[in-house]
Design a protein around this motif. Sequence first.
Motif, PDB file in Angstrom:
ATOM      1  N   SER A 184      57.130  69.385  27.494  1.00 33.56           N
ATOM      2  CA  SER A 184      56.168  69.192  28.584  1.00 33.56           C
ATOM      3  C   SER A 184      56.075  70.435  29.463  1.00 33.56           C
ATOM      4  CB  SER A 184      56.564  67.986  29.442  1.00 33.56           C
ATOM      5  OG  SER A 184      56.508  66.798  28.698  1.00 33.56           O
TER       6      SER A 184
ATOM      7  N   TYR B  92      67.139  71.081  31.422  1.00 30.71           N
ATOM      8  CA  TYR B  92      66.814  71.836  32.623  1.00 30.71           C
ATOM      9  C   TYR B  92      68.104  72.149  33.367  1.00 30.71           C
ATOM     10  CZ  TYR B  92      61.880  70.732  31.937  1.00 30.71           C
ATOM     11  OH  TYR B  92      60.611  70.639  31.426  1.00 30.71           O
TER      12      TYR B  92
ATOM     13  N   VAL C 230      54.771  66.893  36.603  1.00 34.54           N
ATOM     14  CA  VAL C 230      55.950  66.666  35.767  1.00 34.54           C
ATOM     15  C   VAL C 230      55.981  65.196  35.365  1.00 34.54           C
ATOM     16  CG1 VAL C 230      58.475  66.694  35.685  1.00 34.54           C
ATOM     17  CG2 VAL C 230      57.235  68.497  36.926  1.00 34.54           C
TER      18      VAL C 230
ATOM     19  N   SER D 278      62.907  65.468  31.753  1.00 37.61           N
ATOM     20  CA  SER D 278      62.048  65.803  32.896  1.00 37.61           C
ATOM     21  C   SER D 278      62.497  65.112  34.173  1.00 37.61           C
ATOM     22  CB  SER D 278      60.592  65.432  32.591  1.00 37.61           C
ATOM     23  OG  SER D 278      60.097  66.162  31.497  1.00 37.61           O
TER      24      SER D 278
ATOM     25  N   ASP E 250      59.808  65.678  25.307  1.00 38.00           N
ATOM     26  CA  ASP E 250      59.917  65.697  26.761  1.00 38.00           C
ATOM     27  C   ASP E 250      60.164  67.118  27.263  1.00 38.00           C
ATOM     28  OD1 ASP E 250      60.034  64.579  29.349  1.00 38.00           O
ATOM     29  OD2 ASP E 250      62.219  64.567  29.259  1.00 38.00           O
TER      30      ASP E 250
END
Length: 745
Positions: free
Chosen positions: A493, A379, A295, A301, A490
């Motif tokens: 990813s 997230y 990560v 992230s 980002d």
Amino acid sequence: MSSGQPITELSPDITLDFTFPIEQANLLAKRESFNKHLFRPNTYLHKWWARRSGTTFRHILKQLSDDPAKRDYYAVGGLEGKVILDPMMGGGTSIHEAIRLGANVIGYDIDPIPVLQARASLTHIPFAEKKAVFEDFYVALSERLRPLFVTACPTCGSECEVQFVLYGVRKRCACGEAIFVDSFRLREETDGTSIDLCQQAGRLVFSDASHSSALSINSPIYEKTVKQCPTCKTTYKDLQDIPFTDRYVPLVVVGVCKSHGLFYKFAGAEDTRLIHAAQDIMRTSVHLPLEQLAVPSGPKSDDLLSKGVTHFTEVFTPRQLIYINTCKELLDGVGEKHRLWLGLLISTSLEFNSLLCGYKGADKRRAGAIRHVFSHHAYSFPHTALENNPVFSGNTSGTIGLLFEDRIEAASLWAEAPVERQFARGNWSKIALIGETDFGMPAIAFDELNSGQQMFIAAQQDSSRLPLPDESVDHVVTDPPYFDSVQYSDLASFFRAWLRWMLPDTADWDYTLTDSAVAETDKNGAKYQRVLSAIWSECHRVLKKPTGRLVFTFHHWRPEAWARLALSLKAANFRLVTSYTIYAENPISVHIRQLKALKHDSILVLMPVTGNDPPSKYTQPDHIETDDSLTFCRDCANLLGYCLESQLDEAAIIQLWHTMLGASFASIDQLFAAFRKNPNIPPVETFLQTLQAKVNGQAQLSLHLDQPGRSASLDVKPPTASGRVRDADDDNEEIGDQFASEDAN
């Protein structure tokens, strides 16, 4: 008609300079905003963020046609012989719409995912061929996966398919552990029946009393609103000292019996045995390239890293990792012609097959649906996590079979015969555009575009250095990054790491993420300006003079975003011809629901300055209307036009935008970032006092509790030059149980 102040004495050859069908465009854009993937299925092969309305860009491109008869929205063609460039293509809306109209198109992006998606979706492969390849792939995949996703019907005991498994998250207090879920309500139907987790009785309870299921876990179970242990009174903490997947416990298995239909039951001994069997297979038979799956640090992230997740493998269960590994093995055996679209399909399926997936159990409209990883453009870490069965044979979201139907079959058939919607006499209908297609012939070099029609170049390229001749492009039509907030590169990813492993030779996977035109932090506004300036300068060079136009959509509440955009265009010698204000956002989207967010875009039509340009009517406005989204976007576009014509220096332009739109939000954003990483929620009064002190009187603040103790929204109202206040879209974020923003899809 125009909603801006156009430059006068322009050539009548470019219709977009003078008129735009706003009423029709708004009607279609509003309709499309609720189901964009149904309007333009061929652009939705892989996950990407903030796709703009395809109907809006079709309207834009239609007004660039030389043939008056072809400017009608429902007419086929109109851009034959023209070259359309999108230097920041993202989801690919511009190039898809342009190639449908007969143009030769060039799409560049610094990120490989948009490039691969464009190549796959614009390259025509007969659907029958794709279907045959997928059927062989699916049969082999199912043979390997289905034995790991079986369970017993609680009524008759027969072996059944698992649809998904619900997990609760473990947390620790001073006297032990407890398990937490988002809600005890697991499912609610439109007829009023429900399935509930009864904490006291330790059972699954069905409101119609048809049956129940016993709980076999000793730890107490609470809803996420419980913060302190009722026994020792200490705050529950996340188990950051153990692997991420070990922090979750399987609670409820959902399956389908051929005789008794859908059922919910607690995970039993056999269900647990299969999970352990998958762990054994992982240890002995699956070898993943961990060095490629690390990560990276980044604005989004970092949320994973702060949870102790250092590799993307850690947010997948053993069964999900076996699924990914098996897909990779089978993909390696597929012919090169089909490897790209199938690899992208596998990659996009990961958003529905990770332990970061949540559960929409009590949503009556979609009872039991999956909340995919990026439903909030960030997230999220659900208390009730959902492990999907990727080869489940039924109709449920996120399975590889259903994704093939939605992303490949529907897209392929639509590309061969596109359909548009039309509203007439009070009803919506579909119109087939006979002779139009949404694909073309690939080209590598610019010279190849002269050899045909509907040719395309889709390349991974830093657009500050375009490999194109001077004055070779008719028009640039694009949608630049949204300054800040949504960090596409980002977030990507998550997919990029797996795609690099599955499709290693298809892109430059080592490109520098920070070269993207995004302000990663509040101090990076100058970087956004610098990168855009270089791209706009190249657009100026390659545009045909004087007829070439730079057209793009933009909106933002923040003065810094508009100021940096203005400075980048000014440095590249562009001036605003006119602007139009168009509907852009679905008002019930998760990221703007309950917020006073901008729901419109400014369509900005610009021309390259050549030294012989006509005068402009733009003057400095007295103030910016902030009462609603439409007037705000319209007034900001007019102020942009003034800035591009003025002799103001950089500092004066920045100051002007801040004066007109209000105070800077840097300190507010920084405070939100701190709260997002803090698992301990302060009392409401403390939060407001801290935030009020942080902004130092530059804003008026109020906190609205939608569900006390569970969610809230913060209104940040900075004063404008006219003394009015406004609601700042970027700072008025839903605050969950960790004051985490829910920037959603």
